[in-house]
Every structure is written in structure tokens, then in C-alpha cells.
Design a protein around this motif. Sequence first.
Motif, short mmCIF file in Angstrom:
data_model
loop_
_atom_site.label_atom_id
_atom_site.label_comp_id
_atom_site.label_asym_id
_atom_site.label_seq_id
_atom_site.Cartn_x
_atom_site.Cartn_y
_atom_site.Cartn_z
N ARG A 238 0.85 -1.19 0.00
CA ARG A 238 0.00 0.00 0.00
C ARG A 238 0.89 1.24 0.00
O ARG A 238 1.81 1.35 0.79
CB ARG A 238 -0.91 0.01 1.23
N ARG A 240 0.74 5.50 0.15
CA ARG A 240 -0.09 6.65 0.49
C ARG A 240 0.65 7.93 0.13
O ARG A 240 1.78 8.14 0.58
CB ARG A 240 -0.45 6.65 1.98
N GLN A 247 -4.19 7.11 -2.44
CA GLN A 247 -3.72 5.85 -1.85
C GLN A 247 -3.94 4.73 -2.86
O GLN A 247 -4.96 4.67 -3.53
CB GLN A 247 -4.47 5.56 -0.56
N SER A 249 -3.67 0.44 -2.97
CA SER A 249 -3.48 -0.82 -2.27
C SER A 249 -3.68 -1.94 -3.26
O SER A 249 -4.74 -2.03 -3.89
CB SER A 249 -4.48 -0.97 -1.11
#
Length: 812
Positions: A238, A240, A247, A249
Motif C-alpha cells: 500500500r 499513500r 492511496q 493498495s
Amino acid sequence: MAKGDKKKKTEKTTPEQSLSTFLSNDSHAGVVSEPHVLDEESGHDVMTASFSSQPPLADKQLERSDDAFHEVPVLPNIIVQRYEGEKHLEQFHGEGVAYFQGGHVYKGMFSVGVMHGHGLYTWADGVKYEGEFAFNVPMGHGTYTWLDGSCYEGEVCSGIRHGVGTYRCANSSVIYRGQWHHSKRHGKGTIYYNQEATSWYEGELVNNNREGWGVRCYPSGNLYEGQWRNNVRHGEGRMRWLQLGQQYSGIWENGVQHGQGTHTWFLRRVTGSQYPLRNEYTGDFVQGLRHGQGSFYYASGALYKGEWKDNKKHGQGKFIFKNGRIFEGEFVDDHMAEFPAFCLDGSNTPDLSGIRTHTPHPEDGESPRRAPGGDSGSGPALLGPDMALDITALLENLPENQRDLQLKQVEFVVLRHIAELRAIYSFYSSLGHDQSPDNTFLLSRLQLWRLLKDCSIHQQGITLAQVDRYICAEDVPSEEIHSPFSTMLLRRFLSCVVVLAYNTYHKDIEASDTILVACLSKLMRENIIPNAKNVKGLLFPNPMHAVIAVNYIGRCWEIYKAFCRANPTPLADQTMTVRHFIWMFKDLSLFDAELTTGKLLEILSVENPAACDRYYCNLDLEMTFLEFFEALLGCAEVSDQRDGQTSSDSQMESCPLADTRRVSPGERARDSPLQRSSQQHSPLTGPTAKSSNPNISPDVGSVKSLEMGKSKEILQLSTPEEMEPRQSPNTAGNLTSQTGEPVEDRSGAGMTSCPAETELDSWVQRTHQFFTQRFFPAYEYSLELRREVQEERLRQAALARIALAKAKEDAR
């Protein structure tokens, strides 16, 4: 060291040769150095509604190798020219100084003619090693120091870095702490790329490369957490981007998004809204681009589901407009093939008169939810799709011919009180929070319990645990029914209020075709409207106390579940009873002169008289986690902290593991950048618990400044050593700081303190000491004791089997 070694073989490595080879690699300044330019720092604009641009990556220059660093010099076969020091039987023995051919010098301990023990070896060019030697070989713990100031301190095996150690590069300010294997960074470790420690990596390494699982924090604050291979993001992870509010993921391959993943664009919530605003794509990625099958959820409520090519809608797909109309067909280059001039940004509702669309069917997953029981002719829901009631299970208890009428009447009542219900939802969903990343607060189960107790629902013959069973969906796992971290949207909250009203008052109202309306109206009139927003209890009334106390919730939730499993109840969803709560205090030896069984029952009965009165105690009364945690806060107020600290210390001393070296949570927080990152990026509540350090508590100074309005920023969490009192009495009775310097007495005449600050400091200290010095250590000790008892039982059983086998053998 023998004097006969006057002839040197050409194959042998001399210090000059080893050092010349080593110095020719004088690029250690680039050791895992941070690149100067990062793609993530280039200031990508937030994507437009079409989201056709490539999602931002981190930094490409980071993929370069960072292997270069100082090699450890090798001790060659060299000749001793002169020796000064102690001898025994004509051999170097004891402390002495040896001068070798070529200018190398050793000063330290000798044993039977060899370097053995602690010593300092200095090569001719100035490189030094100070540490332990074993038979002429650096072995054990030592420190290498290079000419430019770079150094390595840690374990050494056969003259090379092997084990756990710290390397500091003087030129680039790079620091590595962690495991080494044959002079390479290998295993788990932490790399700091700058002096400010704002750029770091913590995780697994293989042969000097980031490989395995790890966390990388960039100077901008952007954070990647996941798998690595050969210094690039590879596998599941992930990323960010804090400044961009984005973000990702999912799956990575060679540093870019490749495979299944979810990319989210966070937007600031509109004031007064209860729903997060975010654009989100879930589906296939190819080399960082949306390519293949995927769904894009627009913040406006629109949805596209279908095929993608190079970040654009391309192929067969379905577009659901925010008003519910649906278009299905072929898309080419981000536009509908039949209507290429039509804009599909999802944020506006264009004129659809010329577009072939249809309304969603009731069975479509994207259609607005309508409670079953009504036919298509009953008309649309009065509350709209964002607040449609879902009370199917409740309507099944009513005659079928009354369901549509009852539902419509209930919707009218909800619509009449919608302003109050919205305000109540917004108020309670913000309790215990100071800020939300996207200005969104969702009502958690913990906050819902607080609302119900404020409205005295638990005094109407129904417990909060029973309320959980009424309002939970059938597909919710039994262990999650009473979870304090589950959240609900406004429409779910409205449905729960209706279900709660019926289950609370249907026995008091005569059955009729308006029973739902009567129950809901009575609940609103007698409970919710007069009492809501009048927060009671020990957790949420004081905002500062709430923000501090939520840091202990994660660990307490784990303990609550553990004791529920240890004391099962007849119901599938296990809860704690008052009896189990008292047993827990007895098992953990938490009772003292101040905190007795009677005092514990008194704390429990403050808000719930059904637990105990002057004549009767209901020990089988169920306790939700809110009641459990608030009871612990009440115990922290009255418990004897001195006796508790002594008790916890004695317990730890009696534990067999007490003689091992204990690393304080504060040391772990200082050494681990991941700890700081979790404090900066994780929410205050939630099963942080997976991550949480139970000893983390907020800094008193930060809380006070926030309380007095000096700071409007988010409350920062700090480590326990920052939480401890900053001043302590010295032997003379004066106050001293942690550094030992005298400080001004804050409680004396020299300085006056605000009563509110003094009260807050006192509460913080009592709460911190109860949880971190009494409750948590007592629970850990009980776990350790239980493990030891189990191991002892297994050992005794094994010895009994051996004795039995031996007895049989002797008998034969």
C-alpha cells in the motif's frame, strides 16, 4: 605473529592491498542514499474527473543499488617489528603494544603470544578497530572507524560484520541499525536516510537490498508499506501520497502498479455531510495504468463498471449516473461509442433525453435499497436512496397486508425528526476524535452504546448486548456482533433506531396497524429528544479525557475478548458478565485497600442500577465493551497506585523472564520509525490494536495546550517516557528534570498553575499508571504464568511416561 614469517607470499593480502582495494571503492557516501529528485515530489495535480493521467509513483531513482559502503579491512599475516608490554615465558601475555611492519599498531591484551581480549588495532592509513579479539581475529563486539568519520559498532565474527550492529556514514548521514550477515545488511533492520529521520526504511533486507516486507517513509511524508524485491516495490503493498490525498493498495511489479488493486482519491467532505467524498478505482492495472476489467466509483455517486485501456474507458461497460439511470454499451477512448460528444465525468447530471438509458431493476445491486414487502406500485421511498430504511426482518413480524402502510408511516415519522437525528448522528460520531483525514466521521458501535446509555435505553428492560443482537445483520460473524469498532452510515443508524423502538416498547403498546409508528414516536419523545447530547459516563464527557483514553482501547478490547473466550456463555456471541468482571479482578490481583469488590459493584451501578442496589446484585448482567472500559476508568480513579505499582513489580520479579533485559516502550519508539509513523497516520480508534502499543499515551503538555486553545492542530501522541512526570524529587527534596538539572517548582509559590491543568495532569497520571503499571502488566503476567503451568504439566506428563516405560523395562 611468529618472527619466522619474514618472507611474504605474493598471494597473501597485505593491509595496503586490502585497504587500497577498499579505498578504491570510496563511494560509501552513496550507501542507501536518498535520491535528490522524487517523482512523488514533482507536484502531480490531483486527477480530474476523467482520471486519465497515470497514478503518481514514488521515485524511480530509488531503484538504483545502494550496495556501496566501507568494507571492513582484513588482518593479514604481518610481522611484529617491536613489542612493548607484559610477557610470560618469553611470549606476549597481558597488556602490551605491538608495532607491525608497514606501520600498523595494536594496543591491548595478549594471551600466549596472540592478540586475545580487548584491544585497539590501527591500520597504517588510520582505519581503526576497537573491540574484542580471539586468537588474532576480531571476534565479538567491536567498533570500526574510518578516516572520514564513518563507523560501525556491533557484533563482529572472524573480522567481518556479522550479527546485529549499527553503521553510520559520515558524508551522507545515512544510519543503518539491524542485522548483518557476512558483512552485508541481511535480515531485519532500519535505514535512516537523513539527519531529521524523516526519510527511512524499516523491514527486511537480503544482501544489502530491500527484499521482503518493509515500510518506506519518504521525506515528503509519503509512506509505502508492503513487499519489496531487489530494492523496488514488488508484491502486495500500500502506498499513500499524503499531499496528493491518494492511496493505492494492491499488487506491485518492479516498482509500478501491476495486477489487481484499488486506487483512491480522497476529497474533503462537504460541511454537514455524513458520507466520505472519494473517487475510487478497483480492478486491473498494467504497468501503472488502469487496463482490463475494473470499476470506478465517483464521489458524486456515479459508477462505471467495465473494460479499461490505458487509463480510459474502452470496450463494453455499464455507466450508472448519479440519478440512477443506466447506460450499457460500448465505450471508445473514454466516451460512449454511440454518443462521442457526451461527457462522462460522473460529477454532473447532463441531459439524458437523447441517450438510451433505463432505470435499474429491483434486483440490480446498484439500485436504491427499498425494504421488501412493497411492490413497484407503492411509489419511491420517501427518504430517498441515501436514507432508505432497511427493516426487512422487522416487517416480517407484521401481517403482510400491513407492511407497506406501516413502512410508509414510519418513513413519515423519521422524516419529521430527520433534523434531530442527523444532528445526533453527527454529534456522537465525532466523540473521541479530534480530526478526520477527509473530514468524515462514521458512527461506531462504541459511540452508539454511549447514545443509548445517555437516553437510558438500558433501563427499559433491555441490555446493550441485546440491542446488538437486534440490530446486527444475519451475516455478521458472532465474534463481531459486539465489536466496538464496527461503523454504520446514517441510513443504517435510522434503521437501527426503528428496530430498537419496536423491541423496546412493542409489549407496552396494544397491537394495531400503527404499532411501529407508536413505538418510534414514544422512543423519540421519551428517550432520544430529551436526553441525547447530554453525554454521561467516564469516557466521553470530557473531550480531553476521551482523546487520551482511546489510546488504551485497543489493548483492553483484546483482554475483553480473551476473558469472554475463557468464560463462555450459553449464547453463541460471547459477552462478559458482572461475575466474570469480578473474577478477572481477582485473578489479576487488582483488588487493594481502596479498590474492593463492593467498590467495584458501586462503580458498575452508577449508570446501571440493575447491576447492584442495596438489596440485590445481578451478577449475570451482561456487560458490553463500553461498560467494561468505563468501569476500568472508574477503577483508575479510586485504586491505590502505590500498592498497585509494588504489586506489579513483585509480579514481574517473580516471573522467570524478569531477569532478561527489558527494553522500555520508549526505547522501542525512539529506535523504530514505524512506531512514529503509526502514531502519525493511524486513527485514534479502531483495531489498532493489531498494531498498538498499549503503553502509548498522549503528552501532557500537548493536551494542555490544546485544551487552552494554543494549538488547533491534531493531538500528537508520544511515547511513555514523554508521558512520565517531567520532574522528580532528588535526594534533597528539590525538583530535578530528566537531565538532572534543577527546575522551578511548578506547584509552589514561584509559579501558579491553572486548576483545570492540575486536574487534567492528575487524571492523566492516574489513568496512565493504572493501565500501564497495573492492568496490562498483571494480564501479561497471568499469560506468562499460564504458559509456564502448561509447560510444567507437559513436562511432568513426559516424565511420567518415561518413568512408566522404565518401570515396564525393569519388570521385563
